[in-house]
Design a protein around this motif. Structure first.
Motif, PDB file in Angstrom:
ATOM      1  N   ASP A  83       0.819  -1.208   0.000  1.00 21.30           N
ATOM      2  CA  ASP A  83       0.000   0.000   0.000  1.00 21.30           C
ATOM      3  C   ASP A  83       0.854   1.260   0.000  1.00 21.30           C
ATOM      4  O   ASP A  83       0.517   2.252  -0.643  1.00 21.30           O
ATOM      5  CB  ASP A  83      -0.927   0.006   1.226  1.00 21.30           C
ATOM      6  CG  ASP A  83      -2.090  -0.972   1.096  1.00 21.30           C
ATOM      7  OD1 ASP A  83      -2.535  -1.206  -0.043  1.00 21.30           O
ATOM      8  OD2 ASP A  83      -2.534  -1.510   2.119  1.00 21.30           O
ATOM      9  N   HIS A  84       1.964   1.226   0.745  1.00 23.67           N
ATOM     10  CA  HIS A  84       2.820   2.419   0.790  1.00 23.67           C
ATOM     11  C   HIS A  84       3.344   2.768  -0.595  1.00 23.67           C
ATOM     12  O   HIS A  84       3.403   3.943  -0.973  1.00 23.67           O
ATOM     13  CB  HIS A  84       3.992   2.209   1.744  1.00 23.67           C
ATOM     14  CG  HIS A  84       4.886   3.411   1.834  1.00 23.67           C
ATOM     15  ND1 HIS A  84       4.603   4.488   2.641  1.00 23.67           N
ATOM     16  CD2 HIS A  84       6.045   3.716   1.186  1.00 23.67           C
ATOM     17  CE1 HIS A  84       5.549   5.411   2.497  1.00 23.67           C
ATOM     18  NE2 HIS A  84       6.428   4.964   1.627  1.00 23.67           N
ATOM     19  N   ASN A 103      -5.979   5.360  -3.772  1.00 23.58           N
ATOM     20  CA  ASN A 103      -6.961   4.978  -2.756  1.00 23.58           C
ATOM     21  C   ASN A 103      -8.089   4.124  -3.314  1.00 23.58           C
ATOM     22  O   ASN A 103      -9.048   3.811  -2.598  1.00 23.58           O
ATOM     23  CB  ASN A 103      -7.540   6.245  -2.102  1.00 23.58           C
ATOM     24  CG  ASN A 103      -6.466   7.100  -1.452  1.00 23.58           C
ATOM     25  OD1 ASN A 103      -5.629   6.586  -0.703  1.00 23.58           O
ATOM     26  ND2 ASN A 103      -6.471   8.388  -1.733  1.00 23.58           N
ATOM     27  N   ASP A 322       1.644  -4.037  10.743  1.00 26.42           N
ATOM     28  CA  ASP A 322       0.237  -3.971  11.124  1.00 26.42           C
ATOM     29  C   ASP A 322      -0.167  -2.586  11.628  1.00 26.42           C
ATOM     30  O   ASP A 322      -1.250  -2.398  12.168  1.00 26.42           O
ATOM     31  CB  ASP A 322      -0.086  -5.023  12.196  1.00 26.42           C
ATOM     32  CG  ASP A 322       0.753  -4.857  13.463  1.00 26.42           C
ATOM     33  OD1 ASP A 322       1.595  -3.936  13.495  1.00 26.42           O
ATOM     34  OD2 ASP A 322       0.569  -5.653  14.396  1.00 26.42           O
ATOM     35  N   ASP A 323       0.706  -1.607  11.424  1.00 27.83           N
ATOM     36  CA  ASP A 323       0.445  -0.241  11.874  1.00 27.83           C
ATOM     37  C   ASP A 323      -0.217   0.539  10.737  1.00 27.83           C
ATOM     38  O   ASP A 323       0.369   0.735   9.672  1.00 27.83           O
ATOM     39  CB  ASP A 323       1.759   0.424  12.284  1.00 27.83           C
ATOM     40  CG  ASP A 323       1.549   1.812  12.881  1.00 27.83           C
ATOM     41  OD1 ASP A 323       0.417   2.328  12.815  1.00 27.83           O
ATOM     42  OD2 ASP A 323       2.534   2.375  13.408  1.00 27.83           O
ATOM     43  N   ALA A 324      -1.446   1.008  10.969  1.00 29.84           N
ATOM     44  CA  ALA A 324      -2.181   1.736   9.931  1.00 29.84           C
ATOM     45  C   ALA A 324      -1.482   3.045   9.555  1.00 29.84           C
ATOM     46  O   ALA A 324      -1.702   3.588   8.466  1.00 29.84           O
ATOM     47  CB  ALA A 324      -3.602   2.021  10.419  1.00 29.84           C
ATOM     48  N   LYS A 325      -0.641   3.563  10.444  1.00 33.03           N
ATOM     49  CA  LYS A 325       0.051   4.827  10.188  1.00 33.03           C
ATOM     50  C   LYS A 325       1.474   4.620   9.663  1.00 33.03           C
ATOM     51  O   LYS A 325       2.258   5.569   9.614  1.00 33.03           O
ATOM     52  CB  LYS A 325       0.098   5.662  11.465  1.00 33.03           C
ATOM     53  CG  LYS A 325      -1.285   6.070  11.977  1.00 33.03           C
ATOM     54  CD  LYS A 325      -1.168   6.927  13.232  1.00 33.03           C
ATOM     55  CE  LYS A 325      -2.544   7.361  13.733  1.00 33.03           C
ATOM     56  NZ  LYS A 325      -2.444   8.185  14.970  1.00 33.03           N
ATOM     57  N   SER A 327       2.770   4.134   6.661  1.00 29.73           N
ATOM     58  CA  SER A 327       3.155   4.946   5.503  1.00 29.73           C
ATOM     59  C   SER A 327       3.421   6.391   5.896  1.00 29.73           C
ATOM     60  O   SER A 327       4.387   7.007   5.424  1.00 29.73           O
ATOM     61  CB  SER A 327       2.061   4.883   4.437  1.00 29.73           C
ATOM     62  OG  SER A 327       2.010   3.604   3.840  1.00 29.73           O
TER      63      SER A 327
END
Length: 592
Positions: A83-84, A103, A322-325, A327
């Protein structure tokens, strides 16, 4: 500046028909050459293999820009591993006037108004291939497949990508690392049989690390290897001890390696402290230089971050899968000036943090693919003279990978009886190198118990050569190399490393003479001088052959070692060095 119908600024006259060579946006020589080949052939499928940091994204976006200008395509789909990277591609595309939606979700059905296309992950495509096929068929679509080797990560992924993108007008595949070691066919890659009947991937354009180094497109890498004494208890209750990197069995090496990486021992804190000393030295010349620790799992990453805080006084950036932040944290670190980032796997491929200059390879993953991905984070060149420094455990397979950084390999569909380069890994290892952590990772760690570890400086690896005579942590023998200036080009680095090694040898001879050390009699000193003369002579001949053949120095050394056998140059004896000299003479005379 005028606006394009895609909502971004227009580019200068398009390459190559409507502008003189080099008058559009500045391109590196390899990018210009690759584009010339691409548009001369106008292929439906094109595979570009370029070393990490060389500028594959820029190349691909310039191809896309020209295809839009010519009316060949009117839609773009960019496929990435993470995703990043979707966001990274969208940001890069926006700078050249191409609006990409990172997105987009499969549930959306169509991308947002004003975008010419989307950035998606391989997993996203594989989960809904018919959706992406319909989008591909609905327009004249260019598919950019970033790090195409991921197309073989799973059978469903390969099948999904074929199904989704078979109707595409153009497909541009990119990779910057050695292809997969397994035999899963990669979609849209051409394979051709070699002389041994092995089907290997065939790139349309290749730009290797050795070439990029000569062009000053990437940084040279200095590897700082650390050994030490390890103690652990096996699952059977037996206490074991070994020196890291000693010639022992594969199982003992693996357990000693895991013991070294254990946060409760003394090895990893000592190496982190040494790496920070190196980073501080680099920052004297490159003030924003940053460091990255690559950890095996989340637990170790958090522990290493705690140790770095004690060493540096500042909290490092921690990147977990597993960290949504995650990126946002990577972007913030990239734009800032803080010293350290600790990550688990997701930063090892494609993620662009140009200021990374010092690394700690604190993971037990050691496939050629993963190693190349990891080292690729440190080689992006910003200005001439920046050299990367990577700290790693002194274990045989990592030493081999470090020494052969310049080798280029193609993907083999057929597994030979014996891989001549020794890089045919087990499928399970490859899967481990490309997946996120699972519970089994934690279970594996409890098959033995680490009891203690101590670190010692082993040697430096650079450009196929090995330097240093080892030493205790904090000794002059270690500090000689940690204190190397932060701005040196490859030639200057080689000269300084040889000088530092000569200084260490001279220092040891003086110490032996002063103490009357019976362990170092005069004949041993004479033999050592003779060996140094032979090594210097070999180096000159390797340099001459490199200039004549175009083969990088490191690759020449690796090929001589492969043919003649024996250890690295620094450990080779007189007959082994003489044999390599003879082989070089044969090459000059045209003998194989």
């Amino acid at each position: 500046m005028t606006e394009t119908l895609f909502g971004g600024p227009s580019l200068p006259p398009a390459y190559p028909d409507r502008a003189a060579w080099g008058t559009a946006q500045k391109l590196r020589a390899w990018q210009t050459e690759a584009m010339a080949k691409y548009f001369a052939q106008s292929p439906r499928d094109f595979l570009a293999v370029a070393t990490p940091g060389a500028g594959k994204t820029t190349f691909a976006l310039h191809v896309a820009t020209e295809l839009i200008a010519r009316g060949t395509i009117n839609r773009i789909t960019i496929v990435t591993p993470t995703d990043h990277l979707k966001r990274q591609w969208a940001d890069a595309a926006a700078k050249v006037g191409i609006s990409i939606d990172p997105n987009f979700k499969n549930a959306d059905g169509r991308h947002g108004k004003g975008f010419i296309g989307v950035a998606v992950t391989y997993a996203q495509v594989a989960s809904k291939p018919l959706l992406h096929r319909a989008k591909t068929e609905a327009a004249r679509t260019l598919i950019i497949l970033d790090e195409i080797h991921h197309g073989g990560d799973a059978l469903s992924w390969g099948d999904g990508i074929r199904e989704a993108f078979d109707p595409a007008v153009r497909r541009l595949a990119l990779t910057g690392t050695p292809f997969r070691s397994d035999t899963a066919a990669i979609p849209f890659v051409e394979y051709a049989e070699d002389r041994d009947g092995i089907r290997r991937s065939k790139a349309d354009y290749t730009y290797g690390y050795g070439e990029a180094l000569k062009d000053h497109v990437v940084r040279p890498v200095m590897f700082m290897a650390y050994s030490g004494e390890m103690r652990w208890r096996t699952s059977a209750g037996e206490e074991m001890a070994a020196t890291l990197g000693a010639p022992v069995t594969k199982d003992v090496t693996s357990q000693a390696w895991r013991t070294a990486l254990n946060p409760a021992g003394e090895w990893i804190p000592a190496v982190l402290a040494a790496a920070d000393k190196r980073l501080l030295q680099v920052r004297r010349a490159v003030p924003d230089a940053g460091g990255l620790v690559i950890a095996t799992d989340h637990e170790d990453a958090r522990a290493y971050a705690g140790q770095l805080k004690k060493i540096t006084g500042e909290s490092p950036t921690v990147i977990l899968s597993d960290d949504a932040k995650a990126s946002d944290k990577i972007d913030e670190f990239s734009a800032g000036e803080s010293r350290w980032m600790v990550a688990v796997r997701m930063v090892t491929e494609g993620v662009d943090v140009p200021r990374l200059a010092v690394g700690v390879y604190a993971t037990s993953t050691a496939t050629p693919l993963f190693f190349a991905q990891a080292i690729g984070r440190f080689v992006r060149s910003r200005k001439r003279g920046e050299t990367a420094s990577v700290f790693l455990p002194s274990v045989p397979n990592l030493m081999e990978l470090a020494n052969q950084l310049e080798l280029e390999r193609d993907h083999a569909l057929d597994r030979p009886d014996k891989d001549p380069d020794g890089f045919m890994e087990e499928d399970a290892e490859m899967e481990e190198a490309n997946r996120e952590e699972k519970a089994s990772d934690t279970m594996e760690k409890f098959k033995f118990e680490a009891l203690g570890s101590q670190a010692s400086f082993d040697r430096v690896l650079f450009d196929g050569g090995e330097f240093g005579t080892g030493g205790e942590i904090g000794s002059d023998d270690e500090l000689d190399f940690l204190g190397i200036p932060g701005l040196l080009d490859a030639e200057q680095m080689g000269v300084l490393l040889r000088q530092r090694q000569a200084d260490q040898q001279s220092r040891r001879r003086r110490k032996s003479a002063a103490t009357g050390d019976a362990q170092a009699p005069e004949p041993v000193v004479m033999d050592h001088r003779m060996l140094m003369d032979l090594r210097n002579e070999l180096a000159k001949n390797v340099s001459a052959w490199s200039a004549r053949s175009g083969m990088p120095h490191g690759m020449v050394h690796s090929e001589l070692r492969r043919i003649c056998g024996g250890p690295a140059v620094a450990q080779a004896n007189e007959p082994q060095l003489q044999q390599r000299m003879k082989k070089l003479q044969d090459w000059f005379l045209g003998k194989k």
